[in-house]
Design a protein around this motif. Sequence first.
Motif, PDB file in Angstrom:
ATOM      1  N   ASN A   3       0.844  -1.195   0.000  1.00  0.00           N
ATOM      2  CA  ASN A   3       0.000   0.000   0.000  1.00  0.00           C
ATOM      3  C   ASN A   3       0.882   1.248   0.000  1.00  0.00           C
ATOM      4  N   ASN A   4       0.747   2.079  -1.013  1.00  0.00           N
ATOM      5  CA  ASN A   4       1.525   3.313  -1.119  1.00  0.00           C
ATOM      6  C   ASN A   4       0.641   4.548  -1.031  1.00  0.00           C
ATOM      7  N   LYS A   5      -0.527   4.400  -0.403  1.00  0.00           N
ATOM      8  CA  LYS A   5      -1.491   5.499  -0.305  1.00  0.00           C
ATOM      9  C   LYS A   5      -1.523   6.038   1.126  1.00  0.00           C
ATOM     10  N   VAL A   6      -1.949   7.276   1.218  1.00  0.00           N
ATOM     11  CA  VAL A   6      -2.212   7.873   2.529  1.00  0.00           C
ATOM     12  C   VAL A   6      -3.463   7.229   3.110  1.00  0.00           C
ATOM     13  N   GLN A   7      -3.415   6.866   4.396  1.00  0.00           N
ATOM     14  CA  GLN A   7      -4.544   6.162   5.007  1.00  0.00           C
ATOM     15  C   GLN A   7      -5.254   6.997   6.071  1.00  0.00           C
ATOM     16  N   ASN A   8      -4.496   7.722   6.867  1.00  0.00           N
ATOM     17  CA  ASN A   8      -5.124   8.514   7.925  1.00  0.00           C
ATOM     18  C   ASN A   8      -4.176   9.633   8.350  1.00  0.00           C
ATOM     19  N   LYS A   9      -4.578  10.343   9.377  1.00  0.00           N
ATOM     20  CA  LYS A   9      -3.835  11.505   9.832  1.00  0.00           C
ATOM     21  C   LYS A   9      -2.461  11.120  10.375  1.00  0.00           C
ATOM     22  N   ILE A  10      -2.405  10.038  11.129  1.00  0.00           N
ATOM     23  CA  ILE A  10      -1.128   9.629  11.733  1.00  0.00           C
ATOM     24  C   ILE A  10      -0.104   9.312  10.647  1.00  0.00           C
ATOM     25  N   GLY A  11      -0.535   8.578   9.619  1.00  0.00           N
ATOM     26  CA  GLY A  11       0.380   8.247   8.538  1.00  0.00           C
ATOM     27  C   GLY A  11       0.837   9.466   7.769  1.00  0.00           C
ATOM     28  N   LEU A  12      -0.080  10.439   7.566  1.00  0.00           N
ATOM     29  CA  LEU A  12       0.289  11.648   6.829  1.00  0.00           C
ATOM     30  C   LEU A  12       1.256  12.499   7.650  1.00  0.00           C
ATOM     31  N   GLU A  13       1.085  12.532   8.953  1.00  0.00           N
ATOM     32  CA  GLU A  13       1.983  13.327   9.797  1.00  0.00           C
ATOM     33  C   GLU A  13       3.422  12.838   9.685  1.00  0.00           C
ATOM     34  N   ARG A  14       3.615  11.531   9.521  1.00  0.00           N
ATOM     35  CA  ARG A  14       4.974  11.008   9.373  1.00  0.00           C
ATOM     36  C   ARG A  14       5.606  11.484   8.072  1.00  0.00           C
ATOM     37  N   LEU A  15       4.771  11.749   7.058  1.00  0.00           N
ATOM     38  CA  LEU A  15       5.299  12.143   5.750  1.00  0.00           C
ATOM     39  C   LEU A  15       5.619  13.633   5.679  1.00  0.00           C
ATOM     40  N   VAL A  16       4.791  14.457   6.312  1.00  0.00           N
ATOM     41  CA  VAL A  16       4.925  15.910   6.121  1.00  0.00           C
ATOM     42  C   VAL A  16       5.811  16.564   7.167  1.00  0.00           C
ATOM     43  N   GLY A  17       6.192  15.851   8.205  1.00  0.00           N
ATOM     44  CA  GLY A  17       7.106  16.411   9.192  1.00  0.00           C
ATOM     45  C   GLY A  17       6.479  17.521  10.004  1.00  0.00           C
ATOM     46  N   ASN A  18       7.049  18.726   9.889  1.00  0.00           N
ATOM     47  CA  ASN A  18       6.599  19.861  10.704  1.00  0.00           C
ATOM     48  C   ASN A  18       5.358  20.553  10.147  1.00  0.00           C
ATOM     49  N   ILE A  19       4.939  20.215   8.947  1.00  0.00           N
ATOM     50  CA  ILE A  19       3.733  20.824   8.384  1.00  0.00           C
ATOM     51  C   ILE A  19       2.525  20.273   9.135  1.00  0.00           C
ATOM     52  N   PRO A  20       1.620  21.116   9.645  1.00  0.00           N
ATOM     53  CA  PRO A  20       0.499  20.604  10.444  1.00  0.00           C
ATOM     54  C   PRO A  20      -0.531  19.858   9.602  1.00  0.00           C
ATOM     55  N   VAL A  21      -1.074  18.790  10.175  1.00  0.00           N
ATOM     56  CA  VAL A  21      -2.227  18.081   9.617  1.00  0.00           C
ATOM     57  C   VAL A  21      -3.391  18.416  10.539  1.00  0.00           C
ATOM     58  N   LEU A  22      -4.297  19.244  10.047  1.00  0.00           N
ATOM     59  CA  LEU A  22      -5.294  19.841  10.928  1.00  0.00           C
ATOM     60  C   LEU A  22      -6.405  18.894  11.320  1.00  0.00           C
ATOM     61  N   ALA A  23      -6.801  17.988  10.435  1.00  0.00           N
ATOM     62  CA  ALA A  23      -7.944  17.134  10.766  1.00  0.00           C
ATOM     63  C   ALA A  23      -8.020  15.996   9.764  1.00  0.00           C
ATOM     64  N   GLU A  24      -8.825  15.025  10.092  1.00  0.00           N
ATOM     65  CA  GLU A  24      -9.155  13.944   9.165  1.00  0.00           C
ATOM     66  C   GLU A  24     -10.672  13.790   9.139  1.00  0.00           C
ATOM     67  N   LEU A  25     -11.217  13.646   7.934  1.00  0.00           N
ATOM     68  CA  LEU A  25     -12.660  13.585   7.756  1.00  0.00           C
ATOM     69  C   LEU A  25     -13.051  12.164   7.414  1.00  0.00           C
ATOM     70  N   PRO A  26     -14.172  11.696   7.943  1.00  0.00           N
ATOM     71  CA  PRO A  26     -14.570  10.307   7.709  1.00  0.00           C
ATOM     72  C   PRO A  26     -15.079  10.101   6.291  1.00  0.00           C
ATOM     73  N   LYS A  27     -15.057   8.836   5.905  1.00  0.00           N
ATOM     74  CA  LYS A  27     -15.588   8.460   4.601  1.00  0.00           C
ATOM     75  C   LYS A  27     -17.115   8.502   4.658  1.00  0.00           C
ATOM     76  N   ILE A  28     -17.739   9.134   3.653  1.00  0.00           N
ATOM     77  CA  ILE A  28     -19.201   9.251   3.608  1.00  0.00           C
ATOM     78  C   ILE A  28     -19.715   8.593   2.344  1.00  0.00           C
ATOM     79  N   PRO A  29     -20.958   8.173   2.323  1.00  0.00           N
ATOM     80  CA  PRO A  29     -21.504   7.524   1.123  1.00  0.00           C
ATOM     81  C   PRO A  29     -21.480   8.470  -0.067  1.00  0.00           C
ATOM     82  N   ARG A  30     -21.348   7.875  -1.250  1.00  0.00           N
ATOM     83  CA  ARG A  30     -21.299   8.661  -2.474  1.00  0.00           C
ATOM     84  C   ARG A  30     -22.694   8.952  -3.037  1.00  0.00           C
ATOM     85  N   LYS A  31     -23.715   8.495  -2.397  1.00  0.00           N
ATOM     86  CA  LYS A  31     -25.048   8.609  -2.978  1.00  0.00           C
ATOM     87  C   LYS A  31     -25.543  10.052  -3.030  1.00  0.00           C
TER      88      LYS A  31
END
Length: 794
Positions: free
Chosen positions: A515-543
Amino acid sequence: MSSTTSKSTLDYKALVKPYFKNWKWFLICVIIALSLGFLQIRYETPRYEIKSKIQILDDQTSNSELAAFKDLQFLSGGGGGEISDEIEILGSRANIIEIVKKLELNRSIIEVGNIRNTETYLNSPFNVNFLASDSIVNNTDTEFFISLKSDSSFEYASTEDGPLDIYPYGKPFNTAAGEVIVTPNLTSFDNLKDRTYRVSVKPLAMVAEIYQERIEIFVMDELSSNIITISLQDPIKQKGKDILNMMVANYNEGAIQDKKAIADRTSNFINDRIADIYGDLSTVDQSAEDFKAGRGIADISTQTSVNLNIGATSQQELQNASVQLDIASSMKDLIDGQNGYELLPANVGLADPTIATTTARFNDLALERKRLLESSNEKNPIIVNLDQQLDGLKRSMRSSLNSVTNNLALQVNSLSSQLSRINSRIYSAPRNERALRDITRQQQTTESLYLYLLQKREEAQITFASASPKSKIIDDAYLVSELPVSPKKPIIMLASLILGLLLPFSVIYIKNLVNNKVQNKIGLERLVGNIPVLAELPKIPRKENVLVKTNERTVLAESLRILRTNLDYILKSKKKTSDAGGNTIFITSSVPGEGKTLVASNLAMIYANTNKKVLLLGADIRNPKINRFYSDKNRNKLGKSSGNHELGLTDFLVDGNVESKDIITSMLSHNQAIDVIYSGKIPPNPAELLMSERMAELITYVRQRYDYIIVDTAPIMVVSDTLMISKYADQTLYVTRAGMTERKVIEFPLKLNEEGKLKNLSFIVNGVDETNLGYGGKYGYGYGKSVKKWWKFT
């Protein structure tokens, strides 16, 4: 120190979280694996371990047929054979084939059961007699089925579901192995009716290979022990015992046969040798006499001394002649290669005085000529006369050197031939002496061996009369335990448990590995370093396109409120007191479909809920989507808004007569007041429009009238629109989508941030599964909300 420990603990928890999250799959796989293991234990044919022990007897213990030659170590082999060799003989393919043949293990009668088949060994209700020769039957691979019908007849089928033929007992019928006769073993078959038996015939070699792999032969201590243990696992106890007992019996019988064969060969050998040696005794003396007479040998040592003296003298003469020949040849080559009248070497060692005198005369004239040339030229009569004399001397020396060279070559050849003859006599002396010694030794050996064989012939007659087995049976084949050794219940259940845990673990591990995709906030924080990750939004239905409502307590609403709080904190910390106007927040992403418009629309609603003046600006003029979120079902316009609702951003940028207030649409969305500037018509030159001064005029206008301006911009990896207007942003929110945005893509906005092309960059993770939600997912969104327990759902 504490921070380091906390970080490592957090990383460890993140590592194991995917496995705990999928605990249901682990449980299901373990239950299935344990069930399969139980079924294997339940229906697998049990096997019992049978063992036997024997002691290998050496030649001193057993009665060796080579005892007659115990004085000759090379004949007796120096003692008993290696234990490893005996193990190989005991478990050899030939021995196993003989066991299979004697016990007819390649022919079996198997009772067919519903789940498990059972072989009837020695307890079969009928016998199968093959009329074909053993050579045919033992190389046939076939099977057929017999069902007991009555006391006088049976049913035959070539396959399990094939057509049935009825035959009486004792009547032959044809099979793939030839004609067969079935005879009963019991007087009554009442309890065996409707049972089906499979008669299997396999090639001897095939069955032997199976048993050869299953039989284990080992010795406890190869260095000091002669006791061999034989082990076999078989479903039928008596069958295993018969195999091991027959194995030892065949080994001993084969050893006895080998010893008897050796005994016969030994007896014949002694008799033949006595006859041959008797004739050899009369010819050895004649051979010695003929050898001396034929070689002209009287005293080998005296003749050798004379030849050595003559050879040394000839060698010295040959060496001197060779040196003279080399000097003469070199002198000749020097004269032949000289074009002028250069000086020649004198006193080179030639024995011919004429050549030395001529050489000295030539050098005197050459020196005289050289002296005269210093005051005259070559046409001077004196010099011409000297040249003629020098030429004559050269011709004289050539003639002399040719004669000397020929004579020396003849002398060298003669001396070489003489030396070769002398050396031949010297070299042949040891050979003649050795040959004569061999004849003498042969005389003594032949006589001693003749007397020895006469003595041993009588001893061999007694030794050959007996032949004992090569091994002693310590334990006949016995059952190690009444409990089966296979299937091993603990090992199977443990292996099933491990397999049940390993299968989902491997799937999850490989899935996370590739898996080479971003999954959540914790994983993204490891990639961006000091750049803030402000929030993570849940998956919602596409309907449907979702807009949060006032006082809504869903996970999406709570996530947006967290985003609003974090964003306000950053804006306040970075906004200078001298800055006037509202906060301009740019929402962008890498590519379309990552949810930037969703974030922009809902962030505007969340800010509007706080009674702030909020403007949502659609700056993605190539692919506008804001109107989808603020459709008729999500909004109702206020009585009379100030702007022309058909106009948008592009209309303002193109037409100078359109004022800023004309493109602002005020509305109620879910009973919440909000102003929106739609993107407008899609222009042919969007990049040029965004670079116009009208855009700066619009931003200045809305900053003075709104607390927050949420700008939905174009994806930065697709077009450059966002970078052209990024200077107007107070904060740039970069939206990533879980399971869609690749980790390598994150390097692009980070690079733009380092280059100063994106102002105040921060990230948002959108579309995160609830099971992958980071801090919010861990502690739970919707604080205070009543949740029904899972076991109360019906």
